[in-house]
Design a protein around this motif. Structure first.
Motif, PDB file in Angstrom:
ATOM      1  N   VAL A 176      39.021  33.896  48.064  1.00 49.19           N
ATOM      2  CA  VAL A 176      40.336  34.496  47.815  1.00 49.19           C
ATOM      3  C   VAL A 176      40.289  35.585  46.730  1.00 49.19           C
ATOM      4  CG1 VAL A 176      41.314  33.087  45.967  1.00 49.19           C
ATOM      5  CG2 VAL A 176      42.760  33.755  47.891  1.00 49.19           C
ATOM      6  N   CYS A 177      39.166  35.646  46.021  1.00 50.11           N
ATOM      7  CA  CYS A 177      39.044  36.543  44.864  1.00 50.11           C
ATOM      8  C   CYS A 177      38.950  38.002  45.342  1.00 50.11           C
ATOM      9  CB  CYS A 177      37.789  36.145  44.090  1.00 50.11           C
ATOM     10  SG  CYS A 177      37.692  36.851  42.458  1.00 50.11           S
ATOM     11  N   SER A 178      39.875  38.838  44.892  1.00 45.80           N
ATOM     12  CA  SER A 178      39.930  40.214  45.379  1.00 45.80           C
ATOM     13  C   SER A 178      38.909  41.108  44.679  1.00 45.80           C
ATOM     14  CB  SER A 178      41.322  40.789  45.156  1.00 45.80           C
ATOM     15  OG  SER A 178      41.546  40.972  43.777  1.00 45.80           O
ATOM     16  N   ALA A 179      38.612  42.229  45.323  1.00 43.01           N
ATOM     17  CA  ALA A 179      37.711  43.210  44.710  1.00 43.01           C
ATOM     18  C   ALA A 179      38.283  43.689  43.376  1.00 43.01           C
ATOM     19  CB  ALA A 179      37.511  44.400  45.646  1.00 43.01           C
ATOM     20  N   GLU A 180      39.616  43.807  43.323  1.00 39.26           N
ATOM     21  CA  GLU A 180      40.220  44.279  42.083  1.00 39.26           C
ATOM     22  C   GLU A 180      40.085  43.245  40.975  1.00 39.26           C
ATOM     23  OE1 GLU A 180      43.718  46.673  42.420  1.00 39.26           O
ATOM     24  OE2 GLU A 180      44.577  45.799  40.608  1.00 39.26           O
ATOM     25  N   ALA A 181      40.187  41.941  41.313  1.00 37.04           N
ATOM     26  CA  ALA A 181      40.015  40.893  40.294  1.00 37.04           C
ATOM     27  C   ALA A 181      38.588  40.936  39.741  1.00 37.04           C
ATOM     28  CB  ALA A 181      40.334  39.520  40.878  1.00 37.04           C
ATOM     29  N   VAL A 182      37.625  41.155  40.623  1.00 42.99           N
ATOM     30  CA  VAL A 182      36.234  41.244  40.174  1.00 42.99           C
ATOM     31  C   VAL A 182      36.065  42.460  39.267  1.00 42.99           C
ATOM     32  CG1 VAL A 182      33.847  41.616  40.922  1.00 42.99           C
ATOM     33  CG2 VAL A 182      35.321  40.032  42.204  1.00 42.99           C
ATOM     34  N   ALA A 183      36.639  43.618  39.691  1.00 40.12           N
ATOM     35  CA  ALA A 183      36.526  44.841  38.890  1.00 40.12           C
ATOM     36  C   ALA A 183      37.202  44.651  37.533  1.00 40.12           C
ATOM     37  CB  ALA A 183      37.150  46.019  39.646  1.00 40.12           C
ATOM     38  N   ARG A 184      38.319  43.946  37.539  1.00 45.07           N
ATOM     39  CA  ARG A 184      39.047  43.708  36.288  1.00 45.07           C
ATOM     40  C   ARG A 184      38.209  42.861  35.327  1.00 45.07           C
ATOM     41  NH1 ARG A 184      44.431  44.316  34.718  1.00 45.07           N
ATOM     42  NH2 ARG A 184      44.748  45.353  36.715  1.00 45.07           N
ATOM     43  N   LEU A 185      37.580  41.813  35.879  1.00 41.99           N
ATOM     44  CA  LEU A 185      36.682  41.005  35.050  1.00 41.99           C
ATOM     45  C   LEU A 185      35.571  41.891  34.480  1.00 41.99           C
ATOM     46  CD1 LEU A 185      35.330  38.484  33.907  1.00 41.99           C
ATOM     47  CD2 LEU A 185      34.302  38.099  36.178  1.00 41.99           C
ATOM     48  N   GLN A 186      34.994  42.743  35.321  1.00 43.19           N
ATOM     49  CA  GLN A 186      33.890  43.581  34.842  1.00 43.19           C
ATOM     50  C   GLN A 186      34.359  44.525  33.734  1.00 43.19           C
ATOM     51  OE1 GLN A 186      32.104  44.774  39.038  1.00 43.19           O
ATOM     52  NE2 GLN A 186      30.542  44.553  37.468  1.00 43.19           N
ATOM     53  N   HIS A 187      35.520  45.141  33.979  1.00 44.11           N
ATOM     54  CA  HIS A 187      36.064  46.065  32.976  1.00 44.11           C
ATOM     55  C   HIS A 187      36.263  45.371  31.633  1.00 44.11           C
ATOM     56  CE1 HIS A 187      38.637  49.106  31.114  1.00 44.11           C
ATOM     57  NE2 HIS A 187      39.417  48.099  30.748  1.00 44.11           N
ATOM     58  N   TYR A 188      36.923  44.199  31.663  1.00 40.93           N
ATOM     59  CA  TYR A 188      37.261  43.532  30.412  1.00 40.93           C
ATOM     60  C   TYR A 188      36.060  42.842  29.781  1.00 40.93           C
ATOM     61  CZ  TYR A 188      42.186  44.583  30.785  1.00 40.93           C
ATOM     62  OH  TYR A 188      43.373  45.243  30.838  1.00 40.93           O
ATOM     63  N   ALA A 189      35.096  42.421  30.601  1.00 39.84           N
ATOM     64  CA  ALA A 189      33.877  41.838  30.026  1.00 39.84           C
ATOM     65  C   ALA A 189      33.175  42.900  29.182  1.00 39.84           C
ATOM     66  CB  ALA A 189      32.960  41.330  31.137  1.00 39.84           C
ATOM     67  N   ARG A 190      33.098  44.132  29.718  1.00 45.77           N
ATOM     68  CA  ARG A 190      32.472  45.223  28.952  1.00 45.77           C
ATOM     69  C   ARG A 190      33.278  45.528  27.696  1.00 45.77           C
ATOM     70  NH1 ARG A 190      31.950  49.042  34.244  1.00 45.77           N
ATOM     71  NH2 ARG A 190      30.507  47.664  35.367  1.00 45.77           N
ATOM     72  N   ASP A 191      34.591  45.535  27.861  1.00 41.97           N
ATOM     73  CA  ASP A 191      35.464  45.840  26.732  1.00 41.97           C
ATOM     74  C   ASP A 191      35.271  44.795  25.628  1.00 41.97           C
ATOM     75  OD1 ASP A 191      37.417  46.970  25.185  1.00 41.97           O
ATOM     76  OD2 ASP A 191      39.097  46.435  26.494  1.00 41.97           O
ATOM     77  N   LEU A 192      35.237  43.533  26.021  1.00 44.61           N
ATOM     78  CA  LEU A 192      35.072  42.445  25.037  1.00 44.61           C
ATOM     79  C   LEU A 192      33.713  42.538  24.345  1.00 44.61           C
ATOM     80  CD1 LEU A 192      36.244  39.759  23.882  1.00 44.61           C
ATOM     81  CD2 LEU A 192      34.923  38.589  25.665  1.00 44.61           C
ATOM     82  N   LEU A 193      32.684  42.869  25.121  1.00 42.74           N
ATOM     83  CA  LEU A 193      31.352  42.972  24.528  1.00 42.74           C
ATOM     84  C   LEU A 193      31.269  44.176  23.592  1.00 42.74           C
ATOM     85  CD1 LEU A 193      29.385  42.069  27.779  1.00 42.74           C
ATOM     86  CD2 LEU A 193      29.341  40.715  25.655  1.00 42.74           C
ATOM     87  N   ASP A 194      31.931  45.270  23.978  1.00 38.00           N
ATOM     88  CA  ASP A 194      31.926  46.483  23.149  1.00 38.00           C
ATOM     89  C   ASP A 194      32.721  46.304  21.863  1.00 38.00           C
ATOM     90  OD1 ASP A 194      30.396  47.861  24.889  1.00 38.00           O
ATOM     91  OD2 ASP A 194      31.999  49.167  25.650  1.00 38.00           O
ATOM     92  N   SER A 195      33.915  45.750  22.015  1.00 35.37           N
ATOM     93  CA  SER A 195      34.720  45.557  20.795  1.00 35.37           C
ATOM     94  C   SER A 195      35.458  44.234  20.906  1.00 35.37           C
ATOM     95  CB  SER A 195      35.694  46.722  20.569  1.00 35.37           C
ATOM     96  OG  SER A 195      36.411  46.989  21.741  1.00 35.37           O
ATOM     97  N   PRO A 196      34.768  43.182  20.468  1.00 35.95           N
ATOM     98  CA  PRO A 196      35.307  41.824  20.604  1.00 35.95           C
ATOM     99  C   PRO A 196      36.625  41.705  19.855  1.00 35.95           C
ATOM    100  CG  PRO A 196      32.992  41.788  19.887  1.00 35.95           C
ATOM    101  CD  PRO A 196      33.468  43.197  19.772  1.00 35.95           C
ATOM    102  N   ARG A 197      37.645  41.138  20.524  1.00 35.65           N
ATOM    103  CA  ARG A 197      38.926  40.919  19.834  1.00 35.65           C
ATOM    104  C   ARG A 197      39.753  39.877  20.575  1.00 35.65           C
ATOM    105  NH1 ARG A 197      38.764  45.378  22.936  1.00 35.65           N
ATOM    106  NH2 ARG A 197      40.674  46.194  23.838  1.00 35.65           N
ATOM    107  N   GLU A 198      40.502  39.145  19.784  1.00 35.23           N
ATOM    108  CA  GLU A 198      41.266  38.020  20.323  1.00 35.23           C
ATOM    109  C   GLU A 198      42.375  38.462  21.276  1.00 35.23           C
ATOM    110  OE1 GLU A 198      41.807  35.630  16.785  1.00 35.23           O
ATOM    111  OE2 GLU A 198      42.703  34.053  18.035  1.00 35.23           O
ATOM    112  N   GLU A 199      42.925  39.687  21.063  1.00 33.28           N
ATOM    113  CA  GLU A 199      44.034  40.145  21.914  1.00 33.28           C
ATOM    114  C   GLU A 199      43.681  40.130  23.390  1.00 33.28           C
ATOM    115  OE1 GLU A 199      42.978  41.487  18.768  1.00 33.28           O
ATOM    116  OE2 GLU A 199      43.507  43.551  19.340  1.00 33.28           O
ATOM    117  N   LEU A 200      42.403  40.291  23.715  1.00 28.84           N
ATOM    118  CA  LEU A 200      42.047  40.286  25.137  1.00 28.84           C
ATOM    119  C   LEU A 200      42.297  38.910  25.747  1.00 28.84           C
ATOM    120  CD1 LEU A 200      38.778  42.453  25.172  1.00 28.84           C
ATOM    121  CD2 LEU A 200      41.101  43.136  25.827  1.00 28.84           C
ATOM    122  N   PHE A 201      42.208  37.858  24.911  1.00 29.35           N
ATOM    123  CA  PHE A 201      42.450  36.495  25.391  1.00 29.35           C
ATOM    124  C   PHE A 201      43.946  36.180  25.389  1.00 29.35           C
ATOM    125  CE2 PHE A 201      38.111  36.570  23.914  1.00 29.35           C
ATOM    126  CZ  PHE A 201      37.413  35.667  24.703  1.00 29.35           C
TER     127      PHE A 201
END
Lengths: 455, 455
Positions: free
Chosen positions: B239-264
């Motif tokens: 059921v997982c959409s291509a956009e959900a996967v892309a969103r995870l990828q985008h935010y995983a990079r963002d979190l790794l680049d600049s870790p912050r609690e707001e993403l959670f």
């Protein structure tokens, strides 16, 4: 109906058939020109023959036509420079008040007793396949037809030429892209008369192919292919457009269905005035835009292909930028007008711009960072956001209206003809909406045809 | 940066970890419910087992979550009707104030000491490949994970779930089309922790495929494929959409680049008021149009797929009719809004309609005659005229504006979901331009996100 068709044709025939006085006058002038040419040749260090070509040579001209074409045929051994200089010598001797024009090589054009005279040098080659220049072929055409077109068939040719003229497809010039005289004569000869030609054309399924001498070796990608009886490698109808063929088919059916003289002699529409133009575009709900500039000083055979090319370039770019051209036209007189009628007057301030799939990490990150700090209100950029697996951004559009584009230098990036481009570089006006109606003064007839395009 | 990442994760971990009091309260309530269920089963003519499933059973729930899922597992021999009636008997005995809901079969839902409790009947099949209904699989998932997720990994799962929740892709419901709890646990188990999972996801190149038990036999056309360890024929991430996967990828990079609690724990944007909405569309130069109608009374898993389908149907038809949709959205609350933002507000009164090639004689003549007598001024029809080898006519367009189309019955010809269609049949409003801003009252947050879509 058969009787009606014949009756119409007979009435047309009477109008296109030159009378005895016209024939006599033509013959007298042609004889005189030939004699003068021979006298001029006698002064040259080489011998040459004078050949009358074209419809007046073949007795297939339309009453009132006043073209006499004389070719001076030189030995193929002399070089091109000599041919040109001897040719001009003879030309100027025959037509002291004539002027030089340039086709394949320079020649002299002038008037004599009311006739338009061309005096053209050519090479007396043995065979049409050995020509050194395109005009060398013409004497072979005249000779080929002279043996095959008798007086009765010549009369049919005249009717056919008048029909093609009436429906706007007579001529192989690059504006008309229709049926040349030679092509018309070959087709009427092929079918044995005008009516048989019309009946056949009404049923054509292009590509239509003829090879009167059954010697063709090439294949051609044209809607109409008539292998030149004097040159197996040439399609006589190469210049004839698909639209000219379709137009012939349309009107051949129309003539057969309801025979009438108007098809041979159509009335020009009443020019449309500025008010009429404005009201018509209002009724259609479109946005007309036009480029206007001084017509470049080149012959029609150079001008019209360049206008086609320029119009194609401008309309493709308008389409690509979202202004959706419904219809377009190029007109030339003292000025040139490139008219495009748009379905879309204006596009938004933003346009969608697709970025890479998010998983192409380096590329995707580069795209994202390029826009991430832009602010919608300050920069007019929205996003990047995710649409499926991709980044997408909405960014400011370069041109929100067609006028902005046409007034910008970007218009010179489209494929314009060389002379059109330099004419536009000297200055051009952009008209849009109601202002386009100001062009009705110069192009009222063209607007009338454009806005009521029924054939 | 490593420290910073760990520090953020530790702060999140503290927030998601249930404390001793919460665990104790949960355990007490779950024990009590299980006991009541067993007592109710004793009154039935068949035996059954009570199984606690879901995140509270696996110690992977997020602090504050209050879901207890109890399955009553019946022998596979009893027929479906009995299963359903026994299941409801137990449900009502355990949750006397509960109500029935319907998924794969009816079940009872209620609350108990502040917990949301689902009491669902299922079949006690031998193997997950022999399931008689989708819920029969759940106990196998719980069992599979119970053996593999220890307390340390359970804590990593909690962090991962909070991250997916924060970025909007936690849940396999048909609105989110994201990552289910089971899928999240399998992925964290696969990578051995949250950070490894995030680092891997940042580099994924879909399709990404896992087969923890190495028993997959099918191929799947999904961006993420995780073969169910308990069923080789099932993709847990179907059921997982291509956009959900892309969103995870985008935010995983963002979190790794600049870790912050707001993403959670992202803040919801300020709702945009009517003025802000109006100004934003003005700035964008687009024409927003919206359909508004009462939300059909169906569960979200029915509603959202139908909204997607309806929005797709409406926007394709708007595109086909030339109104060029720049972006669109479907929102649901008390009412449903299908919003389409148009690049083109209006089309001309006429549209181009291509006829057959002239040489297809019968068809072409029929086309020509159908329009030949129409008059431009009286009928709004121009032509037929020739364009290349074809007849073309410009004839009146059905809808000149999107609003005309949306207000007409033609809107019901597009692919709408069944419940959307009947909701619209009971009445709908069409809003356009400035009037769309009136929707800001109900959908101010959605407008804020739509008009500043940066993630």
């Amino acid at each position: 109906m058969s009787d009606e068709f014949d009756a119409v044709v007979e009435r047309v025939r009477e109008r296109v058939e030159p009378d005895a006085a016209e024939r006599e006058r033509l013959e007298r002038v042609a004889d005189d020109l030939r004699e003068r040419a021979r006298a001029a040749i006698a002064d040259l260090p080489v011998d040459a023959e004078v050949i009358q070509v074209g419809s007046t040579a073949r007795d297939t001209w339309l009453a009132g036509d006043r073209d006499i074409d004389l070719f001076v045929s030189f030995p193929p051994e002399i070089d091109r420079e000599d041919l040109e200089s001897y040719g001009l010598d003879v030309g100027h001797a025959v037509l002291p008040e004539g002027h030089e024009e340039y086709a394949e090589h320079p020649y002299v054009k002038g008037t004599r007793d009311g006739f338009e005279v061309d005096l053209v040098p050519c090479y007396a080659v043995e065979d049409a396949t050995e020509i050194q220049s395109a005009v060398d072929r013409t004497p072979f055409h005249t000779e080929y037809l002279a043996e095959r077109i008798d007086a009765a068939l010549a009369s049919e040719v005249r009717v056919a030429k008048q029909f093609l003229t009436g429906i706007g497809v007579y001529g192989s010039d690059l504006r008309t892209r229709g049926f040349s005289g030679y092509l018309t004569e070959l087709l009427v000869h092929e079918y044995g008369g005008f009516r048989a030609f019309a009946e056949a054309a009404a049923n054509w399924h292009p590509p239509v192919e003829f090879d009167p001498e059954d010697h063709g070796r090439e294949t051609f990608d044209d809607p109409l292919v008539v292998i030149d009886p004097t040159d197996p490698e040439r399609n006589v109808a190469a210049v004839c457009s698909a639209e000219a063929v379709a137009r012939l088919q349309h009107y051949a059916r129309d003539l057969l269905d309801s025979p009438r003289e108007e098809l041979f002699y159509p009335a020009e529409p009443e020019p449309l005035g500025a008010d009429g133009v404005r009201e018509a575009f209002e009724r259609r709900g479109t946005t007309p835009v036009a480029l206007r500039f001084d017509a470049p000083d080149v012959v029609d055979d150079q001008l019209y292909p360049q206008l086609d090319r320029s119009l194609g370039g401008v309309t493709s770019e308008l389409d690509r930028r979202g202004f959706d051209v419904l219809r377009a036209a190029a007109w030339a007189d003292e000025t040139v007008v490139l008219l495009a009628e748009l379905e879309v007057a204006e596009r938004p301030a933003v346009e969608r711009h697709e970025g890479p799939p998010v998983h192409v990490r380096d590329h995707a990150a580069g795209f994202y960072e390029a826009y991430a700090d832009d602010d919608p209100e300050a920069d007019g950029t929205y996003g990047p956001f995710l649409d499926g697996e991709r980044y997408v951004v909405e960014r400011p559009r370069e041109f929100e209206t067609a006028v902005e584009f046409l007034e910008s230098d970007a218009v010179f990036d489209v494929a314009l003809g060389a002379h059109v481009e330099s004419a536009m570089e000297s200055g051009y006006a952009v008209l849009a909406g109601e202002d386009v109606s100001a062009l009705a003064g110069e192009f009222g007839v063209e607007f009338a045809r454009y806005l009521d395009p029924r054939p």
